[in-house]
Design an enzyme around this catalytic site. Structure first.
Site, PDB file in Angstrom:
ATOM      1  N   ASN A  49       0.819  -1.197   0.000  1.00  0.00           N
ATOM      2  CA  ASN A  49       0.000   0.000   0.000  1.00  0.00           C
ATOM      3  C   ASN A  49       0.864   1.263   0.000  1.00  0.00           C
ATOM      4  O   ASN A  49       0.996   1.934  -1.012  1.00  0.00           O
ATOM      5  CB  ASN A  49      -0.951  -0.032   1.200  1.00  0.00           C
ATOM      6  CG  ASN A  49      -2.004   1.057   1.137  1.00  0.00           C
ATOM      7  OD1 ASN A  49      -1.874   2.020   0.400  1.00  0.00           O
ATOM      8  ND2 ASN A  49      -3.055   0.899   1.915  1.00  0.00           N
ATOM      9  N   ASP A  50       1.494   1.532   1.145  1.00  0.00           N
ATOM     10  CA  ASP A  50       2.243   2.787   1.262  1.00  0.00           C
ATOM     11  C   ASP A  50       3.365   2.913   0.241  1.00  0.00           C
ATOM     12  O   ASP A  50       3.661   4.010  -0.226  1.00  0.00           O
ATOM     13  CB  ASP A  50       2.819   2.917   2.676  1.00  0.00           C
ATOM     14  CG  ASP A  50       1.723   2.910   3.727  1.00  0.00           C
ATOM     15  OD1 ASP A  50       0.619   3.411   3.418  1.00  0.00           O
ATOM     16  OD2 ASP A  50       1.961   2.412   4.836  1.00  0.00           O
TER      17      ASP A  50
END
Lengths: 100, 478
Positions: free
Chosen positions: B404-405
């Site tokens: 995600n990040d």
């Protein structure tokens, strides 16, 4: 002031060693690929388990029960650090080796 | 007579072994920093350690007296070995980072215990001569302080990575921490300026100092979260190194001194390298707030578009170039083997498959490489994000699996984002993006990811392993 200069003279070899070791540590580690950051950290982690030597010395000269118990605990924990550290590192590195 | 000759015979061997051990540590560390020699390096360092331990038990003398209590020492070593070995062998690869943290804490605790035992035993002659303000006492107090902080901090880091301790973010915490640190230093100064006959008179102070150091260690790590955890562990690792070196000062023991300082300095450099990989400064990691704290400007506009398994399979099978971005989600789902199966299948169909590895993919630098290597993914297929980014515009599909990040465009677009400036895998440059995710939950840094709302992005919700298995079956049937 006298204490400080005395301390300095007494421990000059150790201080020498510390300074050289700092540079050596920096030199040895620089330019390591990110892939190896974790195993390297883990390996270094095992090496500072050398504190176990101190624990053995404590226990080997323990003259009362309290020292004995604390020393025993220190040796157990130090060994955990050493053995666990090296074994985990080996397990990580095992993964890299396989596809030779 | 016998004892004297043994004395003369043993000490040179002991000292020689310590030098040998130090050399082996240095070689080991050096070899650990190259992929090909790393495993041997680890083994060499372990041999050095073994030699140092055996030689200490056999030849160490304190005022001419040999090591006693040997049966108990051996018992303690056997217990520690058994527990350490079992834990290290049994724990899953995904839990590796917290394991390193745990073992690091054990070393710190050992250093602290040594200081506690040695404090009341400072030689009265030394105190009579130079008071409490001597190198011996300083080494003991620093060993206690640093060892305890390292132990307490590592345990918190362990709990956080294992998911049973959350982050604690209070703005005033950093001032509180600085105060506690000042108190600890105050303790050291206070103890060293007392005028006493024997150090044991001050023993109660040592235990209070220990308690304060525990509090400091806990509060030091509590506010740090997310992707910064590995940096903290690496930092605590170098702390323990310094604590061990204090023991070296205390016993005038060269092996402890070189081993400890080597790890202390190498660990510090490693910490800085890790920070650099994430484009952050060490100070920022320690006092800054990462994740959750910062408000992002980006509002969640746009809609999320899903894709079916069969459509995804078709898309992948008819692509020329596919890049997989693996994240912690893949590791947690233990999906690395299925993932490799997919990439082999695609490879048979003539699709070029590569993996984009972000420096902190997983939970630690290099963690993802280890996990994928476990699944037999060839080393050449793993490309670091900086290298693969220029290639992404020519890539047909980027498959983000449980990451995600590390693919969040906010790191480039949004100066107010807490991850702004972190290098990312520029997934959005690709022609198509497929994101496999359990749900619309946020990443470890707890911020919104605009990539998921991109017009080119399609979502595949579900457990990474199940989704991949379904995908593999679909691709097979095409």
């Amino acid at each position: 002031m006298e204490n400080i200069s005395g301390f300095f003279l007494q421990n000059r070899e150790a201080i020498f060693l510390v300074i050289l070791s700092i540079f050596l540590g920096i030199e040895v580690i620089s330019h390591v690929p990110a892939v190896l950051h974790t195993p390297l950290m883990s390996g270094a982690n095992a090496i500072h388990g050398v504190v176990i030597i101190g624990a053995i010395i404590v226990m080997g000269h323990a003259d009362n029960t309290a020292s004995m118990i604390l020393g025993f605990l220190a040796v157990v924990l130090g060994t955990l650090n050493v053995v666990g550290g090296f074994v985990v590192t080996d397990r990580m590195l095992e993964m890299f080796k396989k596809k030779e | 007579m016998n004892e004297v000759s043994q004395f003369q015979f043993g000490i040179p061997i002991l000292e020689f072994t310590y030098i040998l051990a130090s050399v082996l540590f240095i070689f080991g560390l050096k070899m650990l920093s190259h992929p090909l020699t790393a495993r041997r390096g680890n083994f060499i360092a372990a041999i050095g350690m073994g030699l140092a331990i055996v030689a200490t038990i056999m030849f160490h003398r304190k005022n001419g007296e040999p090591i006693g209590n040997i049966p108990y020492i051996l018992a303690a070593i056997i217990i520690g070995t058994a527990i350490g070995w079992i834990i290290a062998r049994r724990v899953k690869m995904t839990a590796m980072p917290q394991l390193v943290s745990f073992f690091n804490g054990m070393g710190g605790a050992a250093a602290a215990l040594i200081s506690m035992v040695e404090f009341p035993h400072v030689s009265p002659d030394l105190i009579a001569k130079s008071g409490m303000a001597n190198g011996h006492v300083l080494a003991i107090l620093l060993g206690l302080m640093i060892g305890t902080i390292s132990w307490a901090g590592s345990m918190i880091a362990f709990g956080k990575l294992d998911g049973w301790i959350g982050d604690l973010r209070i703005k005033s915490l950093k001032y509180l921490n600085l105060t506690i640190l000042a108190v600890l230093i105050g303790f050291i100064v206070f103890i060293m300026t007392r005028h006493v006959q024997a150090s044991s008179e001050l023993s109660p102070l040592i235990y209070i100092m220990f308690a304060v150091a525990v509090i400091y260690g806990v509060l030091f790590v509590m506010p740090i979260g997310g992707a910064d955890m590995p940096v903290v562990i690496s930092l605590l690792n170098s702390f323990t190194g310094v604590a061990a070196a204090m023991g070296g000062f205390l016993y005038n023991n060269q092996a402890m001194l070189t081993g400890g300082i080597l790890v202390g300095s190498a660990g510090t450099i490693l910490t800085i390298l890790m920070c650099r990989a994430m484009n952050r400064s060490l100070l920022n990691v320690i006092v800054g707030v990462f994740g959750g704290g910062g408000q992002t400007k980006t509002s969640t506009t746009g809609t999320v578009k899903e894709i079916t398994i069969s459509d995804a399979a078709v898309l992948l099978s008819y692509s020329k170039k596919v890049v997989i971005v693996p994240g912690y989600g893949l590791a947690v789902a233990q999906a690395q083997h299925v993932c490799h199966e997919l990439d082999k299948l695609l490879d048979e169909k003539g699709v070029e498959v590569k993996y984009a590895i972000h420096p902190v993919a997983g939970r630690m630098p290099g963690h993802m490489n280890v996990l994928l290597a476990e699944a037999d993914v060839p080393y050449e297929q793993l490309i670091e994000s900086d290298e693969i980014n220029p290639d992404l515009p020519n890539t047909d599909v980027v498959v983000v699996i449980g990451a995600n990040d590390v693919v969040n465009p906010a790191a480039e677009d949004d100066p107010s984002s807490p991850i702004y400036g972190m290098p990312i895998v520029k997934a959005r440059d690709a022609k198509n993006i497929i994101v496999m995710k359990r749900g619309m939950g946020k990443g470890y840094a707890a911020i919104e990811n605009m990539l998921f709302y991109d017009a080119k992005t399609r979502m595949l919700f579900g457990d990474a392993k199940t989704t991949l298995l379904n995908l593999v079956n679909e691709v097979k049937s095409i």
